[in-house]
Design a protein around this motif. Sequence first.
Motif, PDB file in Angstrom:
ATOM      1  N   ALA C  74       0.837  -1.199   0.000  1.00 27.30           N
ATOM      2  CA  ALA C  74       0.000   0.000   0.000  1.00 27.30           C
ATOM      3  C   ALA C  74       0.866   1.241   0.000  1.00 27.30           C
ATOM      4  O   ALA C  74       0.485   2.283  -0.544  1.00 27.30           O
ATOM      5  CB  ALA C  74      -0.922  -0.015   1.212  1.00 27.30           C
ATOM      6  N   ALA C  75       2.050   1.141   0.594  1.00 29.32           N
ATOM      7  CA  ALA C  75       2.890   2.322   0.722  1.00 29.32           C
ATOM      8  C   ALA C  75       3.481   2.758  -0.613  1.00 29.32           C
ATOM      9  O   ALA C  75       3.975   3.877  -0.743  1.00 29.32           O
ATOM     10  CB  ALA C  75       3.997   2.055   1.729  1.00 29.32           C
ATOM     11  N   ALA C  76       3.421   1.885  -1.614  1.00 30.49           N
ATOM     12  CA  ALA C  76       3.938   2.281  -2.925  1.00 30.49           C
ATOM     13  C   ALA C  76       3.218   3.530  -3.417  1.00 30.49           C
ATOM     14  O   ALA C  76       3.772   4.336  -4.154  1.00 30.49           O
ATOM     15  CB  ALA C  76       3.740   1.133  -3.912  1.00 30.49           C
ATOM     16  N   VAL C  77       1.983   3.671  -2.933  1.00 23.50           N
ATOM     17  CA  VAL C  77       1.185   4.812  -3.361  1.00 23.50           C
ATOM     18  C   VAL C  77       1.826   6.119  -2.910  1.00 23.50           C
ATOM     19  O   VAL C  77       1.573   7.183  -3.471  1.00 23.50           O
ATOM     20  CB  VAL C  77      -0.245   4.652  -2.821  1.00 23.50           C
ATOM     21  CG1 VAL C  77      -0.335   5.048  -1.376  1.00 23.50           C
ATOM     22  CG2 VAL C  77      -1.219   5.440  -3.643  1.00 23.50           C
ATOM     23  N   ASN C 148      -5.642  -9.072  -5.539  1.00 28.40           N
ATOM     24  CA  ASN C 148      -5.409  -9.457  -6.930  1.00 28.40           C
ATOM     25  C   ASN C 148      -5.608  -8.271  -7.863  1.00 28.40           C
ATOM     26  O   ASN C 148      -4.872  -8.107  -8.838  1.00 28.40           O
ATOM     27  CB  ASN C 148      -6.326 -10.614  -7.318  1.00 28.40           C
ATOM     28  CG  ASN C 148      -5.850 -11.920  -6.706  1.00 28.40           C
ATOM     29  OD1 ASN C 148      -4.734 -12.342  -6.943  1.00 28.40           O
ATOM     30  ND2 ASN C 148      -6.678 -12.524  -5.890  1.00 28.40           N
ATOM     31  N   GLY C 149      -6.588  -7.422  -7.532  1.00 27.56           N
ATOM     32  CA  GLY C 149      -6.809  -6.232  -8.351  1.00 27.56           C
ATOM     33  C   GLY C 149      -5.598  -5.314  -8.322  1.00 27.56           C
ATOM     34  O   GLY C 149      -5.155  -4.814  -9.360  1.00 27.56           O
ATOM     35  N   TYR C 150      -5.047  -5.143  -7.135  1.00 22.80           N
ATOM     36  CA  TYR C 150      -3.877  -4.272  -7.012  1.00 22.80           C
ATOM     37  C   TYR C 150      -2.694  -4.845  -7.777  1.00 22.80           C
ATOM     38  O   TYR C 150      -1.928  -4.117  -8.412  1.00 22.80           O
ATOM     39  CB  TYR C 150      -3.539  -4.101  -5.530  1.00 22.80           C
ATOM     40  CG  TYR C 150      -2.599  -2.966  -5.247  1.00 22.80           C
ATOM     41  CD1 TYR C 150      -2.953  -1.666  -5.544  1.00 22.80           C
ATOM     42  CD2 TYR C 150      -1.350  -3.193  -4.672  1.00 22.80           C
ATOM     43  CE1 TYR C 150      -2.106  -0.611  -5.287  1.00 22.80           C
ATOM     44  CE2 TYR C 150      -0.496  -2.149  -4.400  1.00 22.80           C
ATOM     45  CZ  TYR C 150      -0.869  -0.855  -4.707  1.00 22.80           C
ATOM     46  OH  TYR C 150      -0.022   0.183  -4.446  1.00 22.80           O
ATOM     47  N   VAL C 180      -3.368   4.774 -12.851  1.00 26.16           N
ATOM     48  CA  VAL C 180      -2.568   5.295 -11.750  1.00 26.16           C
ATOM     49  C   VAL C 180      -3.473   5.863 -10.663  1.00 26.16           C
ATOM     50  O   VAL C 180      -3.306   5.569  -9.478  1.00 26.16           O
ATOM     51  CB  VAL C 180      -1.586   6.364 -12.258  1.00 26.16           C
ATOM     52  CG1 VAL C 180      -1.002   7.155 -11.099  1.00 26.16           C
ATOM     53  CG2 VAL C 180      -0.472   5.722 -13.059  1.00 26.16           C
ATOM     54  N   PHE C 181      -4.477   6.633 -11.105  1.00 26.71           N
ATOM     55  CA  PHE C 181      -5.370   7.219 -10.088  1.00 26.71           C
ATOM     56  C   PHE C 181      -6.202   6.143  -9.401  1.00 26.71           C
ATOM     57  O   PHE C 181      -6.421   6.186  -8.195  1.00 26.71           O
ATOM     58  CB  PHE C 181      -6.256   8.296 -10.734  1.00 26.71           C
ATOM     59  CG  PHE C 181      -5.519   9.583 -10.912  1.00 26.71           C
ATOM     60  CD1 PHE C 181      -5.404  10.467  -9.834  1.00 26.71           C
ATOM     61  CD2 PHE C 181      -4.892   9.906 -12.111  1.00 26.71           C
ATOM     62  CE1 PHE C 181      -4.694  11.643  -9.974  1.00 26.71           C
ATOM     63  CE2 PHE C 181      -4.177  11.075 -12.240  1.00 26.71           C
ATOM     64  CZ  PHE C 181      -4.078  11.952 -11.178  1.00 26.71           C
ATOM     65  N   LEU C 182      -6.609   5.164 -10.191  1.00 28.65           N
ATOM     66  CA  LEU C 182      -7.334   4.048  -9.589  1.00 28.65           C
ATOM     67  C   LEU C 182      -6.451   3.349  -8.559  1.00 28.65           C
ATOM     68  O   LEU C 182      -6.894   2.999  -7.456  1.00 28.65           O
ATOM     69  CB  LEU C 182      -7.764   3.076 -10.684  1.00 28.65           C
ATOM     70  CG  LEU C 182      -8.621   1.904 -10.221  1.00 28.65           C
ATOM     71  CD1 LEU C 182      -9.899   2.415  -9.566  1.00 28.65           C
ATOM     72  CD2 LEU C 182      -8.965   1.003 -11.394  1.00 28.65           C
ATOM     73  N   SER C 189      -7.312   1.040  -0.280  1.00 25.84           N
ATOM     74  CA  SER C 189      -8.314   0.013   0.003  1.00 25.84           C
ATOM     75  C   SER C 189      -7.670  -1.293   0.420  1.00 25.84           C
ATOM     76  O   SER C 189      -8.206  -1.989   1.263  1.00 25.84           O
ATOM     77  CB  SER C 189      -9.227  -0.198  -1.197  1.00 25.84           C
ATOM     78  OG  SER C 189      -8.640  -1.098  -2.107  1.00 25.84           O
ATOM     79  N   ILE C 190      -6.513  -1.648  -0.146  1.00 32.00           N
ATOM     80  CA  ILE C 190      -5.982  -2.962   0.236  1.00 32.00           C
ATOM     81  C   ILE C 190      -5.634  -2.975   1.716  1.00 32.00           C
ATOM     82  O   ILE C 190      -5.896  -3.949   2.411  1.00 32.00           O
ATOM     83  CB  ILE C 190      -4.770  -3.431  -0.622  1.00 32.00           C
ATOM     84  CG1 ILE C 190      -3.569  -2.515  -0.490  1.00 32.00           C
ATOM     85  CG2 ILE C 190      -5.151  -3.668  -2.041  1.00 32.00           C
ATOM     86  CD1 ILE C 190      -2.315  -3.148  -1.090  1.00 32.00           C
TER      87      ILE C 190
END
Lengths: 324, 241, 285
Positions: C74-77, C148-150, C180-182, C189-190
């Motif tokens: 998640a932190a990649a964001v 899986n979506g991520y 990217v925005f998604l 969300s993950i």
Amino acid sequence: MNEIPANQQSPRTLEQVYRPLNRRTFLKGGAATVAGMAGLVAALKPLLALEKGDLTLDDLLQKHYRELKPDELQRILKSLADKCEQERGVRPNLRDLKPLDGVEFGYALNLTRCVGCRRCAHACLKENNQSRDRWDDIEMSYIRVLEMNKGAINVETSNHYYAPETVPQKDKYYLPVQCHQCRQSPCTKVCPVQATWQEKDGVVVVDYNWCIGCRYCMAACPYDARRFNYKKPTIEKAAINPNQGYLSNRLRPKGVVEKCTFCLHRTREGKYPACLEVCPTGARVFGNLLDPDSEINYILNNKRVYVLKEEVGTLPRFYYFFDK
Amino acid sequence: MKLPALIRTALGGGLARGWRLGSRSPAGAVALAGGIGLIALLLVHAQGVPIAPPAATNALPRMPVVPRPPAQQPPVGLAADAYLDKTPPRETKGLDLVKLGWTYNCMECHKLFPAKWHYDRPMNEHKDLKLDHGNNRFCLNCHHPKNRNAFVDYDGAEIAQADVVQLCAKCHGPTYRDWQAGVHGRQNGHWDAKKGDKTKLRCIQCHDPHAPNFQAMKPQPALVYPPRAAHQPKAAGAAQH
Amino acid sequence: MRAYLTFIWRIWLLSWTGNRRYYAWMGLLTVVAVIGANAWAHQFVEGLQTTGLTNQVSWGAYIANFTFLVGVAAAAVMLVIPAYIYKKEHMHEVVLFGELMAIAVIVMCLLFVTVDLGRPDRFLHMIPPFGVFNFPGSILSWDVIVLNGYLLLNLHIAGYLLYCRYHQRKPTKRFYIPFVFLSIFWAVSIHTVTAFLYVGLAGRPFWHHPLVPARFLASAFVAGPGLMILAFQIIRKAMRFHIGDAPIVTLRMIMTVAMLINMFLLGSELFTEFYYPTQHAASAH
């Protein structure tokens, strides 16, 4: 901030980078691949120790219990019985008992009477074909008896390893805990594959042929009522209870979760559950909640009952009461 | 082998006690008479039955064989559930004489012993009785004064032995009500009356009427979580956790 | 399509070239992976008893690692947001590393969940056409979807950007900016869903706490960029790829802010749990 010169790569360098395979890299890569594959094969060698029949195509392709047609279910029952006979030497009377009409099970336990002798817990092991060959391998019983301090109802201060010479001890009382067959069952809600669900008569069951063993339901249960088969159950031939139900006490495979089903292979035939049968003090009361004249309704109408961890909102079908 | 010793005890004990107590109270005389009566009874009874060939070491004839084993309790639960240990917490002891093959007819002895409220000196039988039942200090609180095979009701009427629950109900009303409803005491068998019968234990099958509090019992072993790491197969990377 | 497969094949070939240190490192990783595979094979045969878990402690290091790695993913964001929302040019150079890292850790997450299963042979039961998917009831089924979506989102974004770079052309915005925005929302969300995995369990009072998702995110936004900084330093030292100080400074700032929020939330949580000895924190006492 825009000068990052080192990263500006020319086509020439790219060509260098993606240079075609030469003999040396091929050999190097090939050798490394072979070594890696050999290591992997060696690492996975223990898989050869899988017993025959542990993993069959039929098992892998079986449908969910509730999608099975009657003849498919009969075939599965037969193959399970065959497997049991072949592996354990006992032909079980394995059947699939459906919930009775007009029946919803309820259980009440008289805390004044319970003396903490653990006979229920051990009868549970016998009835439900659980491992009990070694003294330190009897964790699977669905019933834990908590030793509580008089003057407290907080289970956090309880002890279930108590082993005095005799029970009951003067300053203690005893609280057996098993599956409460909750109306709002957190365990069935969290199961990702619906391998556990509530039946019409209120019993929460597990399809051992569908469970993937993620143990999320164990984390969700506030009552520590679920058990996981960390290994294949060990049980002597003579100790096997041949009276078995598909959703209750048939021999479980390893890696699935199981739980108390109010002995549905007994109770759906009108009998009392095993823990009630052996209780020496008659502290346990079992019956049909939908029958106004049942023993359980007598308790609910005439005694002051409480449920464990009411604040969690599980609405159990298992009640505790005090007599005096 | 036990019988002569028993008689000696009865005789010696009875006489000795009777003598000692007799010096203090008139009841002693009764006890003395009782002791003698008991011997007489034994002899009379022994002559009344067909005499078996006398054993080499024992001059006394063998006791009569009664068809019903003494102090038998009805079975608990279903025959199919024999693998479940359903032993009631209390084994009825049975009287010594009954165990030896005597009939269960209390009046065989007690026709000789008159009923007395302050009869607190049992001789041979009932010596092991410790009366610890609340306010009930006397045998005749429960036992019928005339017919020792029966219990006594409020009005002096007899309550048959089989109806012992009625006797207990005299004082334990709420418990009796619960028992009737099936929520006090043990029930085994079928919860569903349509599918089969249930067995229901009576008061004295769990409670010793003379000391009704439950005896402490040994608990069965605790359910331990196996120390899995301790007996591990040699798996190389198994210590991953 | 063909070109894309060639591209992947060339990446595969590229992964075999390197100096001796690279080979030593990859060899070491392979050995670790092979040992892990061996342990898992034992576990598969003998059951989860090899883990030493019991009915009392039914979840262990597998799930803890899974949760941690979800946080890192998640932190990649935190690299993506400055690069694409605040248009920091210098972050564009390194945002790819964040996405690649996310792919790696998501794969590890899924593997950790798989080894934790008692019956990995029945994983098909979780995949809708074959199994019975308890959606939306079970948070675990949400987790399957978001993880899986991520993974797919990041595979697409990183794959597309690398492919364009390989072809020396500028990426078309339309093909990756929406994703990217998604992925920004998806990343949140993950970790939120993973936190809900625990928060949803009313029977576990210490987990059943509204601050848990916020803390999960705050701590992930500290730990993830921290790990990225370490990775950047190694890349700077060991490879020819140049990373300036600017991205590291940005990440440092993000870490500082996230750490402050995290510590504040931690303090509130500790106060709530321990100021008064309620049953809520009984397991922690």
